[in-house]
Design a protein around this motif. Structure first.
Motif, PDB file in Angstrom:
ATOM      1  N   ALA A 331       0.845  -1.202   0.000  1.00  0.00           N
ATOM      2  CA  ALA A 331       0.000   0.000   0.000  1.00  0.00           C
ATOM      3  C   ALA A 331       0.881   1.254   0.000  1.00  0.00           C
ATOM      4  O   ALA A 331       1.756   1.411   0.859  1.00  0.00           O
ATOM      5  CB  ALA A 331      -0.902  -0.003   1.231  1.00  0.00           C
ATOM      6  N   HIS A 332       0.656   2.149  -0.975  1.00  0.00           N
ATOM      7  CA  HIS A 332       1.370   3.420  -1.046  1.00  0.00           C
ATOM      8  C   HIS A 332       0.836   4.308   0.070  1.00  0.00           C
ATOM      9  O   HIS A 332      -0.349   4.640   0.096  1.00  0.00           O
ATOM     10  CB  HIS A 332       1.127   4.057  -2.424  1.00  0.00           C
ATOM     11  CG  HIS A 332       1.810   5.376  -2.606  1.00  0.00           C
ATOM     12  ND1 HIS A 332       1.368   6.536  -2.010  1.00  0.00           N
ATOM     13  CD2 HIS A 332       2.907   5.728  -3.326  1.00  0.00           C
ATOM     14  CE1 HIS A 332       2.159   7.540  -2.342  1.00  0.00           C
ATOM     15  NE2 HIS A 332       3.100   7.072  -3.156  1.00  0.00           N
ATOM     16  N   VAL A 333       1.712   4.677   1.016  1.00  0.00           N
ATOM     17  CA  VAL A 333       1.273   5.477   2.166  1.00  0.00           C
ATOM     18  C   VAL A 333       1.416   6.968   1.866  1.00  0.00           C
ATOM     19  O   VAL A 333       0.478   7.742   2.053  1.00  0.00           O
ATOM     20  CB  VAL A 333       2.075   5.101   3.433  1.00  0.00           C
ATOM     21  CG1 VAL A 333       1.696   6.003   4.603  1.00  0.00           C
ATOM     22  CG2 VAL A 333       1.831   3.639   3.797  1.00  0.00           C
ATOM     23  N   ALA A 334       2.595   7.378   1.394  1.00  0.00           N
ATOM     24  CA  ALA A 334       2.834   8.807   1.132  1.00  0.00           C
ATOM     25  C   ALA A 334       4.150   8.965   0.412  1.00  0.00           C
ATOM     26  O   ALA A 334       4.983   8.049   0.364  1.00  0.00           O
ATOM     27  CB  ALA A 334       2.872   9.588   2.445  1.00  0.00           C
ATOM     28  N   GLU A 335       4.349  10.158  -0.153  1.00  0.00           N
ATOM     29  CA  GLU A 335       5.665  10.547  -0.662  1.00  0.00           C
ATOM     30  C   GLU A 335       6.108  11.776   0.125  1.00  0.00           C
ATOM     31  O   GLU A 335       5.368  12.765   0.211  1.00  0.00           O
ATOM     32  CB  GLU A 335       5.602  10.872  -2.157  1.00  0.00           C
ATOM     33  CG  GLU A 335       6.981  11.196  -2.733  1.00  0.00           C
ATOM     34  CD  GLU A 335       6.961  11.372  -4.246  1.00  0.00           C
ATOM     35  OE1 GLU A 335       7.780  12.165  -4.736  1.00  0.00           O
ATOM     36  OE2 GLU A 335       6.120  10.724  -4.920  1.00  0.00           O
ATOM     37  N   VAL A 342       6.032   2.732   1.512  1.00  0.00           N
ATOM     38  CA  VAL A 342       5.123   1.646   1.125  1.00  0.00           C
ATOM     39  C   VAL A 342       4.962   0.666   2.284  1.00  0.00           C
ATOM     40  O   VAL A 342       5.949   0.203   2.884  1.00  0.00           O
ATOM     41  CB  VAL A 342       5.648   0.913  -0.132  1.00  0.00           C
ATOM     42  CG1 VAL A 342       4.791  -0.305  -0.449  1.00  0.00           C
ATOM     43  CG2 VAL A 342       5.675   1.864  -1.325  1.00  0.00           C
ATOM     44  N   ASP A 343       3.709   0.337   2.589  1.00  0.00           N
ATOM     45  CA  ASP A 343       3.356  -0.568   3.685  1.00  0.00           C
ATOM     46  C   ASP A 343       3.003  -1.939   3.118  1.00  0.00           C
ATOM     47  O   ASP A 343       1.969  -2.115   2.484  1.00  0.00           O
ATOM     48  CB  ASP A 343       2.156   0.038   4.450  1.00  0.00           C
ATOM     49  CG  ASP A 343       1.478  -0.953   5.396  1.00  0.00           C
ATOM     50  OD1 ASP A 343       2.068  -2.004   5.680  1.00  0.00           O
ATOM     51  OD2 ASP A 343       0.349  -0.651   5.831  1.00  0.00           O
ATOM     52  N   ASP A 344       3.892  -2.922   3.341  1.00  0.00           N
ATOM     53  CA  ASP A 344       3.563  -4.313   3.017  1.00  0.00           C
ATOM     54  C   ASP A 344       3.731  -5.161   4.278  1.00  0.00           C
ATOM     55  O   ASP A 344       4.423  -6.167   4.291  1.00  0.00           O
ATOM     56  CB  ASP A 344       4.439  -4.834   1.875  1.00  0.00           C
ATOM     57  CG  ASP A 344       3.856  -6.096   1.239  1.00  0.00           C
ATOM     58  OD1 ASP A 344       2.648  -6.360   1.436  1.00  0.00           O
ATOM     59  OD2 ASP A 344       4.582  -6.822   0.561  1.00  0.00           O
ATOM     60  N   SER A 345       3.055  -4.707   5.342  1.00  0.00           N
ATOM     61  CA  SER A 345       3.126  -5.418   6.621  1.00  0.00           C
ATOM     62  C   SER A 345       2.645  -6.860   6.490  1.00  0.00           C
ATOM     63  O   SER A 345       3.010  -7.724   7.276  1.00  0.00           O
ATOM     64  CB  SER A 345       2.289  -4.682   7.675  1.00  0.00           C
ATOM     65  OG  SER A 345       2.412  -5.286   8.935  1.00  0.00           O
ATOM     66  N   LYS A 346       1.812  -7.122   5.458  1.00  0.00           N
ATOM     67  CA  LYS A 346       1.295  -8.480   5.225  1.00  0.00           C
ATOM     68  C   LYS A 346       2.408  -9.440   4.809  1.00  0.00           C
ATOM     69  O   LYS A 346       2.215 -10.666   4.847  1.00  0.00           O
ATOM     70  CB  LYS A 346       0.209  -8.421   4.133  1.00  0.00           C
ATOM     71  CG  LYS A 346      -0.450  -9.760   3.796  1.00  0.00           C
ATOM     72  CD  LYS A 346      -1.267 -10.295   4.954  1.00  0.00           C
ATOM     73  CE  LYS A 346      -2.127 -11.489   4.560  1.00  0.00           C
ATOM     74  NZ  LYS A 346      -1.378 -12.695   4.211  1.00  0.00           N
ATOM     75  N   ALA A 347       3.573  -8.924   4.435  1.00  0.00           N
ATOM     76  CA  ALA A 347       4.700  -9.795   4.057  1.00  0.00           C
ATOM     77  C   ALA A 347       5.292 -10.405   5.323  1.00  0.00           C
ATOM     78  O   ALA A 347       6.317  -9.956   5.839  1.00  0.00           O
ATOM     79  CB  ALA A 347       5.752  -8.998   3.287  1.00  0.00           C
ATOM     80  N   THR A 348       4.629 -11.451   5.834  1.00  0.00           N
ATOM     81  CA  THR A 348       5.009 -12.023   7.137  1.00  0.00           C
ATOM     82  C   THR A 348       5.954 -13.208   7.002  1.00  0.00           C
ATOM     83  O   THR A 348       6.304 -13.833   8.000  1.00  0.00           O
ATOM     84  CB  THR A 348       3.749 -12.473   7.902  1.00  0.00           C
ATOM     85  OG1 THR A 348       3.028 -13.404   7.099  1.00  0.00           O
ATOM     86  CG2 THR A 348       2.859 -11.284   8.234  1.00  0.00           C
ATOM     87  N   ASN A 349       6.370 -13.553   5.769  1.00  0.00           N
ATOM     88  CA  ASN A 349       7.379 -14.601   5.599  1.00  0.00           C
ATOM     89  C   ASN A 349       8.357 -14.168   4.500  1.00  0.00           C
ATOM     90  O   ASN A 349       8.149 -13.159   3.825  1.00  0.00           O
ATOM     91  CB  ASN A 349       6.730 -15.959   5.277  1.00  0.00           C
ATOM     92  CG  ASN A 349       5.839 -15.909   4.037  1.00  0.00           C
ATOM     93  OD1 ASN A 349       6.163 -15.266   3.053  1.00  0.00           O
ATOM     94  ND2 ASN A 349       4.705 -16.595   4.092  1.00  0.00           N
ATOM     95  N   THR A 350       9.425 -14.916   4.340  1.00  0.00           N
ATOM     96  CA  THR A 350      10.492 -14.496   3.424  1.00  0.00           C
ATOM     97  C   THR A 350      10.028 -14.511   1.972  1.00  0.00           C
ATOM     98  O   THR A 350      10.449 -13.675   1.177  1.00  0.00           O
ATOM     99  CB  THR A 350      11.735 -15.394   3.574  1.00  0.00           C
ATOM    100  OG1 THR A 350      11.350 -16.762   3.382  1.00  0.00           O
ATOM    101  CG2 THR A 350      12.354 -15.242   4.960  1.00  0.00           C
ATOM    102  N   HIS A 351       9.180 -15.442   1.608  1.00  0.00           N
ATOM    103  CA  HIS A 351       8.709 -15.538   0.227  1.00  0.00           C
ATOM    104  C   HIS A 351       7.915 -14.285  -0.149  1.00  0.00           C
ATOM    105  O   HIS A 351       8.095 -13.713  -1.231  1.00  0.00           O
ATOM    106  CB  HIS A 351       7.841 -16.796   0.090  1.00  0.00           C
ATOM    107  CG  HIS A 351       7.466 -17.121  -1.323  1.00  0.00           C
ATOM    108  ND1 HIS A 351       6.237 -16.820  -1.846  1.00  0.00           N
ATOM    109  CD2 HIS A 351       8.145 -17.735  -2.322  1.00  0.00           C
ATOM    110  CE1 HIS A 351       6.174 -17.227  -3.102  1.00  0.00           C
ATOM    111  NE2 HIS A 351       7.317 -17.792  -3.416  1.00  0.00           N
ATOM    112  N   ALA A 352       7.037 -13.844   0.750  1.00  0.00           N
ATOM    113  CA  ALA A 352       6.250 -12.634   0.495  1.00  0.00           C
ATOM    114  C   ALA A 352       7.147 -11.398   0.448  1.00  0.00           C
ATOM    115  O   ALA A 352       6.974 -10.513  -0.389  1.00  0.00           O
ATOM    116  CB  ALA A 352       5.176 -12.473   1.565  1.00  0.00           C
ATOM    117  N   ALA A 353       8.125 -11.336   1.349  1.00  0.00           N
ATOM    118  CA  ALA A 353       9.033 -10.182   1.374  1.00  0.00           C
ATOM    119  C   ALA A 353       9.877 -10.127   0.102  1.00  0.00           C
ATOM    120  O   ALA A 353      10.128  -9.042  -0.441  1.00  0.00           O
ATOM    121  CB  ALA A 353       9.932 -10.249   2.601  1.00  0.00           C
TER     122      ALA A 353
END
Length: 474
Positions: A331-335, A342-353
């Protein structure tokens, strides 16, 4: 009880293992059909007692604090998906020759004779987004549908509710598939396979085998990821109906029986006449939000399942345009000062990251949390060229710091030795210091959040709040 639909539940003794989002609807549905239901639950806290009281008021027996003993007279066990296969209750059930079903299996058996077919999605990462994209495409085609399953909407409710559907977009976890032996989808996709939940499944082989169950009995298409050979191997091993096809998706130029990308356009060479010569344009990359590589892959998988169901090309485009991703997924938070946050807090494992890091060229990476037994060397090796800096937070940050030291020693690292929730504000401030205009500060933790936050949503919220404070201060 065979593999088909069960019509007569009157007087059958069924044990439901586990309260919660799947156990309670299962107990109620069986009780309403005349079964004699006993719910067993390991926990005996205030929440469990409250749930038990609700069920007992209906005439359902609930046994709290003992999920190990098989109630006398049990003829069938229905389990919450998260209960591990090595539980003593299941050993007792198997010894007695009983079947063990999950909530998905129960929904499959309880559906009516005119029930909507299921388009099923599984994989280590991207399941929810792909299922939601698929539902959006199906709706754009004028079909009555819903995104259900592991996505948080009970399949039992969808199958037994008043609303009639033409087709269901079904997200399935490896846990749910483990306990769903007779499920037969119209078409299904395995998006990717990476080590996850190995403590539950016991091995990577067992985990992959449970994912592969989604292909069993498919009628039209088994959708696989061309870039992930393990998913294609699962198609080869599946026992499917005569005429069912293997359909690949790729970020490259598609071959026959594949969907892929040509000069910024998503194209179909699977569901067209003379697929050796022809291709059908479906959508542009700009129709996908966000247009990160792994999300383009999600869109192609969703499109393949929709096309397998006969959806026209225009509905794929319209459905992708109408789709809005959930919060905390790239998710684009701001510039702020030329730096994108960018918020990708859902990337909770290495594959997602890894997928998240591949979406940007120059990154200050905020990572860390609970590693869940993961190793970070491969992730760092693949991402090192993109890293301008790293800010590490959370309980297991040392594992990431050591991987960075081994494989990207030139990348500056800030190690925040604090696990209070205020650490996120400091992490964002440190990331701002490391970043230059044109960089992306990316929260892609590669770890679970529970060491510092209630869940990944709260972690993402804290990041967004910290970024807003930065913006307010400029």
């Amino acid at each position: 009880m065979g593999g088909g639909q069960v019509t007569d539940w009157q007087g059958r003794h069924v044990t439901v293992a586990g309260l919660g989002v799947s156990g309670i609807p299962a107990a109620k549905a069986l009780h309403e059909r005349g079964a004699i239901v006993t719910v067993v639950n390991d926990g005996d806290d205030a929440r469990a007692r409250e749930q038990a009281a609700e069920l007992e008021a209906l005439g359902i027996t609930v046994r709290l604090g003992d999920g190990a003993t098989l109630p006398q007279g049990t003829e069938l066990v229905v389990t919450a998906p998260g209960w591990k296969p090595d539980k003593p209750l299941f050993a007792a059930a198997r010894a007695a020759g009983l079947e063990i079903w999950g909530d998905v299996e129960l929904a499959w058996r309880l559906r009516g004779p005119d029930a909507a077919p299921w388009l099923a999605v599984t994989g280590t990462n991207g399941k929810t987004t792909t299922t939601q994209m698929l539902a959006s495409i199906l709706k754009a085609a004028g079909l009555r549908t819903a995104a259900v399953g592991n996505i948080g909407v009970s399949l039992l409710d969808a199958v037994l509710g008043e609303e009639r559907y033409d087709v269901l977009a079904v997200e399935l976890s490896s846990y749910q598939l483990h306990w769903a032996p007779s499920l037969r989808a119209h078409s299904a996709a395995v998006l990717n396979l990476a080590p996850d939940h190995l403590d539950w499944h016991g091995s990577m082989e067992a985990y992959a085998a449970d994912k592969g169950r989604v292909y069993e009995g498919n009628r039209v298409a088994c959708v696989y990821n061309v870039a992930d050979k393990a998913t294609e191997d699962l198609v080869r091993e599946a026992d499917v109906e005569e005429g069912c096809r293997a359909v690949g998706f790729t970020l490259g130029t598609p071959g026959p029986s594949q969907l892929g990308v040509v000069e910024g356009i998503l194209v179909d060479r699977a569901f067209v006449e003379d697929r050796h010569k022809n291709a059908q344009e479906l959508a542009e990359i700009s129709d996908v939000d966000p247009p990160a590589p792994h999300n383009i892959a999600n869109a192609l998988a969703a499109a393949a399942l929709a096309r397998a169901f006969g959806v026209p090309a225009a509905a794929v485009r319209d459905g992708l345009r109408a789709f809005t991703p959930d919060a905390h997924r790239i998710a684009h938070v701001a510039e702020v000062d030329g730096v994108v946050y960018v918020d990708d807090s859902k990337a909770t494992n290495t594959h997602a990251a890894e997928a998240s890091l591949a979406a940007y060229e120059s990154i200050v990476w905020i990572a860390g949390g609970l590693a869940k037994g993961a190793a970070f060397d491969e992730l760092v090796v693949k991402s090192a060229q993109r890293l301008r800096g790293a800010v590490l937070i959370g309980a297991d940050r040392a594992l990431i710091r050591e991987a960075l030291a081994r494989h990207a020693p030139e990348v500056p690292v800030v190690d925040l030795d604090r696990t209070d929730t205020g650490a996120m504000l400091q992490a964002v401030q440190e990331a701002k210091r490391l970043a230059a205009p044109g960089d992306t500060v990316l929260l892609a933790p590669a770890c679970a959040s529970m060491d510092m936050f209630t869940n990944y949503n709260k972690r993402g919220d804290a990041f967004a709040e910290a970024v807003r404070e930065l913006g307010a201060g400029t």
